[in-house]
Design an enzyme around this catalytic site. Structure first.
Site, PDB file in Angstrom:
ATOM      1  N   HIS A 157       7.576 -27.197   2.992  1.00  0.00           N
ATOM      2  CA  HIS A 157       6.795 -28.280   2.392  1.00  0.00           C
ATOM      3  C   HIS A 157       5.694 -27.730   1.484  1.00  0.00           C
ATOM      4  CE1 HIS A 157       8.685 -31.426   4.879  1.00  0.00           C
ATOM      5  NE2 HIS A 157       8.820 -30.439   5.749  1.00  0.00           N
ATOM      6  N   LYS A 215     -13.960   1.465  -3.546  1.00  0.00           N
ATOM      7  CA  LYS A 215     -14.929   1.663  -2.463  1.00  0.00           C
ATOM      8  C   LYS A 215     -16.105   2.504  -2.945  1.00  0.00           C
ATOM      9  CE  LYS A 215     -11.961   3.262   0.624  1.00  0.00           C
ATOM     10  NZ  LYS A 215     -11.380   3.694   1.913  1.00  0.00           N
ATOM     11  N   GLU A 255       0.831  -1.199   0.000  1.00  0.00           N
ATOM     12  CA  GLU A 255       0.000   0.000   0.000  1.00  0.00           C
ATOM     13  C   GLU A 255       0.868   1.252   0.000  1.00  0.00           C
ATOM     14  OE1 GLU A 255      -4.215   0.192   1.832  1.00  0.00           O
ATOM     15  OE2 GLU A 255      -2.917   1.133   3.323  1.00  0.00           O
TER      16      GLU A 255
END
Length: 554
Positions: free
Chosen positions: A389, A515, A358
């Site tokens: 793994h 938004k 950000e």
């Protein structure tokens, strides 16, 4: 510097060109050769800051590389920009704001005048209020509406109001000693809130609503649903004893039903991703107490002072930031793996994702012109040994260059003996830490593998090319102070890279349009009538399919 002032293009400077030529000279020189040419680098290319021992010798750099990177930083005036930040200059140019997360951890007797106010007094007034409140909570003096003491605090926030507290609470879980546990709700997906509240008792639950403006859509949606859950059980009058706020909007906090005496503020010079050491950390302080939280802040300050005063040649955050830039801009790396060999730091990589991506995910420089090189590192990772793994295969034998940060501790918080009785499980964990950095750097050649009797057809598959760079960060134990030191170490790396790239690392305009569009689309997907046609066929088809599957007119 203001956004109207032109910023020199760092890629057009002699310092940048010198690094480009240097890259051409050292090319793909292997770390095996680099160590052979400079056998003492494992001791010399280290720096100790506070409790952190940082080994950067396993990077594809020489001492000349370091000198050239420091020249680049000075060409970009890193030291001057650093001093401006610490002094409270408005270096967040697009929003005309100071950037003073470092003030959040200044000692009480310090003074920093910004816009006519000593902000240190303001910071400690809030810290004192937080401490007084959490003391009452932890002692049982503060009770819920039924007289029962609070046993669970639920932090409702998103972004910086969530990622930091979640990470710190998990990392410092052994310091939570007062019978108070913390939970966290961030996602507007109702599954998050429902699962969090499923086994809680409203009578012993306190909500912390963390939103600077007290208008963040996701946070207020969750807070309103949580209030309904509470009042259905205890009545409307219970809200003031079961909700507190971290905000600056007194009117909206009061309208929600929260007593504004229980509102803890912060300032516009604190960005969300830099706010865990502000009132946003209230849930953490409730769990670990004010003394441990003060130790947490002191750790930040140790690294702040190092970054502020150390010469760039021995300045850990500056060097690590410049090395990250070296890989991003000269060796083509696009990401950095963060690999804590501590399960308590399981959320550290996610926290750093917001901090770096950000901050430095920008394509426009602070003066409004386009950048001329790649910016921003993509951070990702998992705790060791889980990652071994899962994705270490790509780190060892893949075609992509992924520098890695290994973080480990000499003294464990938890430990158990091994089955064999030699050493402990923590020793086994850390043997993997050291082995992975060694194998990544030096690998294993075809000749070495063949000499072990490996069938010729299998040899190419077992070759470990090495020359994969890493930083090793080793501390004695994961304490509140050490965690603060680690966070500040990365904060100032991000700052270093942003200054060299000429970008504003403290705004985040890229999150705003989505938004706004979401608010516009909400009535479209929920209305009773036929929806308005969208401007593109993909979104239009998706909206109509969703509406149909929700039983609404398509």
């Amino acid at each position: 510097m203001t956004s109207e002032q032109s910023i020199p293009d760092i890629t057009a400077t002699p310092a940048w060109e010198a690094l480009r030529k240097h890259h051409d000279q050292i090319g793909e020189t292997h770390l095996r050769q680099i160590f052979a040419d400079d056998p003492n680098r494992g001791h010399d290319l280290t720096v100790t800051v506070g409790d952190l021992y940082i080994d950067y010798s396993k990077h594809r750099i020489t001492r000349d590389t370091i000198s050239l990177l420091v020249d680049l930083a000075r060409t970009a005036n890193l030291e001057a920009h650093r001093d401006q930040m610490f002094a409270g200059a408005h270096i967040n140019t697009s929003e005309d704001r100071a950037v003073l997360h470092t003030a959040l951890r200044l000692p009480r007797d310090a003074e920093l005048i910004v816009d006519g106010r000593n902000v240190v007094e303001d910071v400690h007034a809030v810290l004192d209020a937080m401490g007084d409140f959490t003391d009452r909570l932890r002692s049982g003096e503060w009770t819920g509406a039924t007289g029962k003491r609070i046993s669970t605090v639920v932090n409702i926030g998103i972004g910086g109001s969530d990622l930091g507290p979640v990470m710190v609470y998990q990392a410092l879980r052994h310091y939570a000693d007062a019978g108070i546990s913390a939970r966290f709700v961030s996602n507007v997906d109702p599954a998050d809130l429902i699962a969090t509240l499923a086994d809680l008792d409203p009578a012993t639950t306190l909500f912390i609503v963390a939103s600077k403006t007290f208008s963040t859509l996701e946070t207020l949606t969750n807070a309103t649903a949580a209030r309904r859950w509470l009042t259905d059980a205890l009545g409307d009058a219970a809200v003031s004893q079961h909700f507190v706020a971290v905000s600056t909007n007194r009117r909206l906090v009061d309208d929600f039903g929260i007593n504004t005496d229980n509102m803890f503020g912060f300032w516009d010079w604190v960005g969300g991703r830099y706010s865990v050491d502000s009132a946003i950390g209230l849930s953490v302080m409730a769990a670990i107490g004010r003394e441990a939280f003060a130790d947490f802040l002191s750790g930040f300050h140790i690294v702040d002072e190092h970054f502020r005063t150390a010469p760039l040649e021995s300045n850990a955050p500056a060097l690590l930031g410049l090395i990250g830039l070296w890989y991003s801009n000269f060796l083509g790396a696009q990401s950095r793996a963060v690999l804590p060999y501590s399960n308590d730091l399981a959320r550290f990589a996610a926290y750093l994702q917001q901090l770096t991506m950000e901050s430095n995910g920008k394509s426009t420089r602070a003066d409004g012109t386009a950048v001329t090189t790649d910016t921003g590192e993509i951070y990702w990772g998992e705790p060791g040994t889980n990652g071994q793994h899962a994705f270490y295969q790509l780190l060892h034998q893949g075609t992509r260059l992924v520098p890695a940060d290994f973080i480990g501790f000499s003294q464990p918080i938890d430990d158990l003996p091994t089955v064999e009785g030699t050493g402990s499980m923590h020793d086994l964990l850390m043997s993997n830490f050291f082995a992975q950095t060694q194998v990544l750097a030096f690998g294993k050649t075809a000749e070495e593998i063949a000499a072990e009797g490996t069938p010729a057809a299998v040899v190419p598959h077992k070759v470990m090319p090495g020359n994969r760079p890493s930083t090793s960060i080793l501390a004695n134990r994961l304490t509140p102070s050490v965690l603060g030191q680690l966070i500040a170490l990365y904060e100032h790396q991000v700052f270093t890279e942003g200054v060299v790239w000429g970008i504003d690392s403290f705004d985040q305009w890229g999150v705003e349009l989505g938004k706004t569009q979401a608010k516009a689309l909400l009535p479209v997907i929920t209305s009773d009538g036929s929806p308005q046609r969208q401007s593109d066929s993909s979104t239009d088809a998706l909206v109509r399919r969703y509406r149909t599957q929700r039983g609404r007119t398509g």
